[in-house]
Write a protein that holds these residues in place. Structure first.
Motif, PDB file in Angstrom:
ATOM      1  N   LYS A   1       0.849  -1.204   0.000  1.00  0.00           N
ATOM      2  CA  LYS A   1       0.000   0.000   0.000  1.00  0.00           C
ATOM      3  C   LYS A   1       0.881   1.250   0.000  1.00  0.00           C
ATOM      4  O   LYS A   1       0.690   2.158  -0.822  1.00  0.00           O
ATOM      5  N   THR A   2       1.867   1.289   0.872  1.00  0.00           N
ATOM      6  CA  THR A   2       2.791   2.424   0.935  1.00  0.00           C
ATOM      7  C   THR A   2       3.530   2.578  -0.390  1.00  0.00           C
ATOM      8  O   THR A   2       3.659   3.684  -0.914  1.00  0.00           O
ATOM      9  N   TYR A   3       3.998   1.467  -0.949  1.00  0.00           N
ATOM     10  CA  TYR A   3       4.695   1.484  -2.233  1.00  0.00           C
ATOM     11  C   TYR A   3       3.791   2.043  -3.330  1.00  0.00           C
ATOM     12  O   TYR A   3       4.211   2.882  -4.126  1.00  0.00           O
TER      13      TYR A   3
ATOM     14  N   LYS B   1      -3.677   6.854  -6.419  1.00  0.00           N
ATOM     15  CA  LYS B   1      -4.586   7.627  -5.559  1.00  0.00           C
ATOM     16  C   LYS B   1      -5.526   6.720  -4.778  1.00  0.00           C
ATOM     17  O   LYS B   1      -6.125   7.133  -3.788  1.00  0.00           O
TER      18      LYS B   1
ATOM     19  N   GLY C   1       2.523   6.425  -7.116  1.00  0.00           N
ATOM     20  CA  GLY C   1       1.670   7.607  -7.190  1.00  0.00           C
ATOM     21  C   GLY C   1       0.195   7.299  -7.356  1.00  0.00           C
ATOM     22  O   GLY C   1      -0.578   8.145  -7.819  1.00  0.00           O
TER      23      GLY C   1
ATOM     24  N   PHE D   1       1.198   4.043  -3.116  1.00  0.00           N
ATOM     25  CA  PHE D   1       0.944   5.477  -2.967  1.00  0.00           C
ATOM     26  C   PHE D   1       2.193   6.312  -3.226  1.00  0.00           C
ATOM     27  O   PHE D   1       2.140   7.299  -3.948  1.00  0.00           O
ATOM     28  N   HIS D   2       3.320   5.921  -2.641  1.00  0.00           N
ATOM     29  CA  HIS D   2       4.510   6.777  -2.652  1.00  0.00           C
ATOM     30  C   HIS D   2       5.466   6.531  -3.822  1.00  0.00           C
ATOM     31  O   HIS D   2       6.107   7.468  -4.292  1.00  0.00           O
ATOM     32  N   GLN D   3       5.573   5.283  -4.279  1.00  0.00           N
ATOM     33  CA  GLN D   3       6.501   4.992  -5.372  1.00  0.00           C
ATOM     34  C   GLN D   3       5.824   5.078  -6.737  1.00  0.00           C
ATOM     35  O   GLN D   3       6.440   5.501  -7.704  1.00  0.00           O
TER      36      GLN D   3
ATOM     37  N   SER E   1      -8.858   1.901  -0.249  1.00  0.00           N
ATOM     38  CA  SER E   1      -8.075   2.850   0.539  1.00  0.00           C
ATOM     39  C   SER E   1      -8.580   4.266   0.374  1.00  0.00           C
ATOM     40  O   SER E   1      -8.121   5.155   1.072  1.00  0.00           O
TER      41      SER E   1
END
Length: 168
Positions: free
Chosen positions: A117-119, A127, A125, A121-123, A167
């Protein structure tokens, strides 16, 4: 194929599938209890196709399901990752996961799914991400809720009704 590690957590690392992962993955996918929410456990060929399809996703989508490996031993204990799915005529990115049955209840699915989930969103992009869950699969519902997903809807997909947790 060169090993490409994607994500690292406290106890795990996720990396791209290698052809040599077949034996470990077949032990998971051929287990009737692990695959009870699928139409049937995977055959040898279906497991090989699963590996190949995800290796193709790495090229076409930039992501897919990845092998979950225990730090220290490098044992492949499952898979987790991001997969494009069509839900109600929209392309969504699903977080999916499978864990070796003897390791259920130890938090590995939640740890890997939260890292994905973190990957996402942050890697990447993204939404929004979803999980497609059989209504009777209480363990997967708990994983989705543990990583902050909430029930969004019920849809008929893969020839039966599933819950969509998301999410966003």
């Amino acid at each position: 194929m060169k090993i490409i590690q994607i994500i690292e957590t406290e106890r795990l690392y996720l990396r791209q599938y290698e052809d040599d992962d077949f034996t470990s993955l077949y032990a998971i996918f051929s287990d009737p209890e692990t695959m009870s929410y699928y139409p049937a456990p995977f055959s040898i060929q279906k497991t090989r196709d699963w590996i190949k399809r995800n290796q193709e996703r790495y090229v076409t989508d930039g992501f897919g399901l990845w092998a979950i490996c225990l730090k220290g031993t490098n044992e492949v204990i499952g898979d987790c990752g991001l997969v494009k799915q069509i839900i109600d005529n929209c392309v969504e990115v699903e977080i999916g996961y499978h864990i070796l049955k003897r390791l259920w209840g130890k938090g590995f699915a939640s740890e890997a799914a939260n890292a994905c989930k973190t990957y996402g969103f942050h890697q990447i992009g993204l939404k929004k991400m979803v999980s497609i869950i059989d209504p009777d699969n209480l363990a997967s519902i708990r994983v989705a809720e543990k990583i902050g997903f909430t029930k969004e809807s019920e849809v008929f997909i893969f020839n039966k009704t599933h819950l969509i947790y998301s999410s966003g």
